[in-house]
Design a protein around this motif. Structure first.
Motif, PDB file in Angstrom:
ATOM      1  N   VAL A  37      46.022  35.215  60.891  1.00 17.61           N
ATOM      2  CA  VAL A  37      44.620  36.624  60.533  1.00 17.61           C
ATOM      3  C   VAL A  37      45.764  37.855  59.959  1.00 17.61           C
ATOM      4  O   VAL A  37      46.030  38.741  58.979  1.00 17.61           O
ATOM      5  CB  VAL A  37      44.207  36.454  61.450  1.00 17.61           C
ATOM      6  N   HIS A  38      46.657  37.886  61.097  1.00 19.49           N
ATOM      7  CA  HIS A  38      47.784  39.299  61.580  1.00 19.49           C
ATOM      8  C   HIS A  38      48.499  39.677  60.368  1.00 19.49           C
ATOM      9  O   HIS A  38      48.486  40.431  59.616  1.00 19.49           O
ATOM     10  CB  HIS A  38      47.996  39.058  62.645  1.00 19.49           C
ATOM     11  N   SER A  39      49.789  38.082  60.049  1.00 21.47           N
ATOM     12  CA  SER A  39      49.921  38.399  58.519  1.00 21.47           C
ATOM     13  C   SER A  39      49.069  38.380  57.725  1.00 21.47           C
ATOM     14  O   SER A  39      49.754  39.269  56.919  1.00 21.47           O
ATOM     15  CB  SER A  39      50.627  36.906  58.885  1.00 21.47           C
ATOM     16  N   ILE A  40      48.333  37.829  57.358  1.00 21.30           N
ATOM     17  CA  ILE A  40      47.063  38.583  55.896  1.00 21.30           C
ATOM     18  C   ILE A  40      46.816  40.292  56.149  1.00 21.30           C
ATOM     19  O   ILE A  40      47.634  40.786  55.620  1.00 21.30           O
ATOM     20  CB  ILE A  40      46.366  38.049  56.370  1.00 21.30           C
ATOM     21  N   ASP A  41      46.522  40.052  57.542  1.00 19.14           N
ATOM     22  CA  ASP A  41      45.703  41.575  57.166  1.00 19.14           C
ATOM     23  C   ASP A  41      47.008  42.725  57.507  1.00 19.14           C
ATOM     24  O   ASP A  41      46.942  43.657  56.660  1.00 19.14           O
ATOM     25  CB  ASP A  41      44.762  41.505  58.690  1.00 19.14           C
ATOM     26  N   GLN A  42      48.315  42.549  57.901  1.00 18.73           N
ATOM     27  CA  GLN A  42      49.185  43.803  57.433  1.00 18.73           C
ATOM     28  C   GLN A  42      50.155  43.573  56.457  1.00 18.73           C
ATOM     29  O   GLN A  42      50.209  44.598  55.323  1.00 18.73           O
ATOM     30  CB  GLN A  42      50.695  43.215  58.174  1.00 18.73           C
ATOM     31  N   ALA A  43      50.388  42.760  55.268  1.00 23.96           N
ATOM     32  CA  ALA A  43      50.523  42.175  54.356  1.00 23.96           C
ATOM     33  C   ALA A  43      49.214  42.947  53.242  1.00 23.96           C
ATOM     34  O   ALA A  43      49.362  43.233  52.218  1.00 23.96           O
ATOM     35  CB  ALA A  43      50.488  41.089  53.363  1.00 23.96           C
ATOM     36  N   SER A  44      47.804  42.943  53.597  1.00 21.00           N
ATOM     37  CA  SER A  44      46.571  43.981  52.426  1.00 21.00           C
ATOM     38  C   SER A  44      47.186  45.005  52.715  1.00 21.00           C
ATOM     39  O   SER A  44      46.685  45.349  52.141  1.00 21.00           O
ATOM     40  CB  SER A  44      45.250  43.555  54.068  1.00 21.00           C
ATOM     41  N   ALA A  45      47.816  45.933  53.728  1.00 19.49           N
ATOM     42  CA  ALA A  45      48.045  46.778  54.338  1.00 19.49           C
ATOM     43  C   ALA A  45      49.466  47.159  53.272  1.00 19.49           C
ATOM     44  O   ALA A  45      49.912  48.270  53.513  1.00 19.49           O
ATOM     45  CB  ALA A  45      48.120  47.613  55.625  1.00 19.49           C
ATOM     46  N   ASP A  46      50.101  46.681  53.556  1.00 17.13           N
ATOM     47  CA  ASP A  46      51.392  46.805  53.027  1.00 17.13           C
ATOM     48  C   ASP A  46      52.053  46.570  50.614  1.00 17.13           C
ATOM     49  O   ASP A  46      51.141  45.945  50.089  1.00 17.13           O
ATOM     50  CB  ASP A  46      52.224  45.535  53.242  1.00 17.13           C
ATOM     51  N   ASP A  47      52.079  47.817  50.401  1.00 17.79           N
ATOM     52  CA  ASP A  47      52.684  47.909  49.003  1.00 17.79           C
ATOM     53  C   ASP A  47      53.184  47.383  48.402  1.00 17.79           C
ATOM     54  O   ASP A  47      52.993  46.878  47.235  1.00 17.79           O
ATOM     55  CB  ASP A  47      52.636  49.461  48.667  1.00 17.79           C
ATOM     56  N   ARG A  48      54.478  46.778  49.085  1.00 22.26           N
ATOM     57  CA  ARG A  48      55.675  46.245  48.803  1.00 22.26           C
ATOM     58  C   ARG A  48      54.607  44.689  48.345  1.00 22.26           C
ATOM     59  O   ARG A  48      55.062  43.386  47.276  1.00 22.26           O
ATOM     60  CB  ARG A  48      56.816  46.054  49.722  1.00 22.26           C
ATOM     61  N   VAL A  49      53.658  44.388  49.265  1.00 19.24           N
ATOM     62  CA  VAL A  49      54.055  42.694  49.005  1.00 19.24           C
ATOM     63  C   VAL A  49      52.449  42.653  47.450  1.00 19.24           C
ATOM     64  O   VAL A  49      51.520  43.518  47.917  1.00 19.24           O
ATOM     65  CB  VAL A  49      52.192  41.933  50.120  1.00 19.24           C
ATOM     66  N   LYS A  50      52.592  41.741  47.143  1.00 19.99           N
ATOM     67  CA  LYS A  50      51.757  41.752  45.438  1.00 19.99           C
ATOM     68  C   LYS A  50      51.066  40.630  45.323  1.00 19.99           C
ATOM     69  O   LYS A  50      49.652  40.689  44.887  1.00 19.99           O
ATOM     70  CB  LYS A  50      53.209  41.373  44.414  1.00 19.99           C
ATOM     71  N   GLY A  51      50.773  40.003  46.370  1.00 18.46           N
ATOM     72  CA  GLY A  51      49.905  38.598  46.528  1.00 18.46           C
ATOM     73  C   GLY A  51      49.528  37.786  47.604  1.00 18.46           C
ATOM     74  O   GLY A  51      51.142  38.148  48.844  1.00 18.46           O
ATOM     75  N   LEU A  52      49.448  36.655  47.180  1.00 17.45           N
ATOM     76  CA  LEU A  52      49.023  35.680  48.438  1.00 17.45           C
ATOM     77  C   LEU A  52      48.932  34.673  47.786  1.00 17.45           C
ATOM     78  O   LEU A  52      48.145  34.639  47.296  1.00 17.45           O
ATOM     79  CB  LEU A  52      48.088  35.724  49.967  1.00 17.45           C
ATOM     80  N   VAL A  53      49.832  33.423  48.929  1.00 22.19           N
ATOM     81  CA  VAL A  53      50.348  32.334  48.472  1.00 22.19           C
ATOM     82  C   VAL A  53      49.781  31.337  49.451  1.00 22.19           C
ATOM     83  O   VAL A  53      50.726  31.287  50.474  1.00 22.19           O
ATOM     84  CB  VAL A  53      50.565  31.682  47.435  1.00 22.19           C
ATOM     85  N   ILE A  54      48.685  30.716  49.699  1.00 22.99           N
ATOM     86  CA  ILE A  54      48.353  28.781  51.149  1.00 22.99           C
ATOM     87  C   ILE A  54      48.687  27.922  50.483  1.00 22.99           C
ATOM     88  O   ILE A  54      47.765  27.842  49.587  1.00 22.99           O
ATOM     89  CB  ILE A  54      47.473  30.165  51.174  1.00 22.99           C
ATOM     90  N   ASP A  55      49.463  27.552  50.840  1.00 19.81           N
ATOM     91  CA  ASP A  55      50.210  26.277  50.734  1.00 19.81           C
ATOM     92  C   ASP A  55      48.688  24.758  51.977  1.00 19.81           C
ATOM     93  O   ASP A  55      49.323  25.347  52.834  1.00 19.81           O
ATOM     94  CB  ASP A  55      51.672  26.031  50.783  1.00 19.81           C
ATOM     95  N   LEU A  56      48.001  24.564  51.840  1.00 17.73           N
ATOM     96  CA  LEU A  56      47.307  24.248  52.214  1.00 17.73           C
ATOM     97  C   LEU A  56      47.335  22.510  52.230  1.00 17.73           C
ATOM     98  O   LEU A  56      47.530  22.251  51.140  1.00 17.73           O
ATOM     99  CB  LEU A  56      45.510  24.125  51.905  1.00 17.73           C
ATOM    100  N   LYS A  57      47.897  21.767  53.582  1.00 14.21           N
ATOM    101  CA  LYS A  57      47.992  20.409  53.565  1.00 14.21           C
ATOM    102  C   LYS A  57      46.609  19.933  54.110  1.00 14.21           C
ATOM    103  O   LYS A  57      46.055  20.130  54.992  1.00 14.21           O
ATOM    104  CB  LYS A  57      48.735  20.639  54.929  1.00 14.21           C
ATOM    105  N   SER A  58      46.092  19.059  53.690  1.00 18.40           N
ATOM    106  CA  SER A  58      45.320  18.125  54.196  1.00 18.40           C
ATOM    107  C   SER A  58      45.320  17.443  56.178  1.00 18.40           C
ATOM    108  O   SER A  58      46.477  17.214  56.150  1.00 18.40           O
ATOM    109  CB  SER A  58      45.458  16.763  53.274  1.00 18.40           C
ATOM    110  N   GLY A  59      44.654  18.424  56.944  1.00 18.36           N
ATOM    111  CA  GLY A  59      44.672  18.289  58.258  1.00 18.36           C
ATOM    112  C   GLY A  59      42.789  18.060  58.555  1.00 18.36           C
ATOM    113  O   GLY A  59      42.461  18.411  58.304  1.00 18.36           O
ATOM    114  N   ASP A  60      42.764  18.310  60.384  1.00 18.11           N
ATOM    115  CA  ASP A  60      42.616  18.443  60.997  1.00 18.11           C
ATOM    116  C   ASP A  60      41.943  19.963  61.264  1.00 18.11           C
ATOM    117  O   ASP A  60      42.311  20.586  61.991  1.00 18.11           O
ATOM    118  CB  ASP A  60      42.542  17.828  62.246  1.00 18.11           C
ATOM    119  N   TYR A  61      40.993  21.059  60.335  1.00 13.71           N
ATOM    120  CA  TYR A  61      41.030  22.055  60.605  1.00 13.71           C
ATOM    121  C   TYR A  61      39.807  22.646  61.311  1.00 13.71           C
ATOM    122  O   TYR A  61      38.564  21.970  60.700  1.00 13.71           O
ATOM    123  CB  TYR A  61      40.583  23.238  59.398  1.00 13.71           C
ATOM    124  N   GLY A  62      39.580  23.524  62.132  1.00 14.30           N
ATOM    125  CA  GLY A  62      37.866  23.615  62.352  1.00 14.30           C
ATOM    126  C   GLY A  62      37.465  24.763  62.119  1.00 14.30           C
ATOM    127  O   GLY A  62      38.308  25.893  61.683  1.00 14.30           O
TER     128      GLY A  62
END
Length: 161
Positions: free
Chosen positions: A76-101
């Motif tokens: 969450v902290h990494s995504i929040d920092q990336a949203s405020a950083d102008d150098r970051v143009k996008g977000l890609v999450i590679d979601l593996k199947s697993g046990d997520y709450g």
């Protein structure tokens, strides 16, 4: 005999001194390696492990430098920092199947939704959204602008549970 004991303790003292100096040198080198230059344009890519941790697990005595998966807070902290950083143009999450709450996925989904309000690209890649017995991964995917699913992957809508 006294000379042997004195020599023994001197050797042990020198050994530990060299060991401590070596450990400090390694720590300084690792700190210097962290400071790298980032390009002017980049995409944040996160790989979500088979399960998410709420707290970081420290290395053990026998493996102090073991890599641990990111915690929910770090993601969450990494995504929040990336949203405020102008150098970051996008977000890609590679979601593996697993046990997520569900609570963990809600926190990450909220961070992705906030990131998406900045107008930057959001993309989720998943092998399948049907392995889990609930809709948690599908719920997370709903926050993304683009969702890429493997052609042989399955989408099972069984309800939130």
């Amino acid at each position: 005999m006294k000379r042997f004991i004195r020599t023994f303790f001197v050797v042990i003292g020198v050994f530990f001194t060299v060991l401590i100096v070596g450990a400090v040198a390694v720590a300084i080198k690792q700190r210097d390696d962290v400071e790298t230059h980032l390009p002017d344009s980049l995409v944040l890519r996160l790989r979500m492990a088979d399960s998410l941790q709420d707290t970081a697990t420290p290395g053990t005595l026998f493996n102090p430098f073991a890599q641990t998966p990111l915690t929910v807070r770090q993601i969450v902290h990494s995504i929040d920092q990336a949203s405020a950083d102008d150098r970051v143009k996008g977000l890609v999450i590679d979601l593996k199947s697993g046990d997520y709450g569900l609570a963990q996925l809600q926190e990450i989904r909220a961070a992705v939704a906030h990131f998406r309000t900045t107008g930057k690209l959001t993309l989720l890649f998943a092998d399948t959204l049907g392995d889990a017995p609930a809709l948690g991964p599908y719920y997370l995917a709903s926050a993304f602008e683009h969702v890429w699913l493997q052609p042989i992957g399955e989408l099972a809508i069984t309800g939130i549970g």
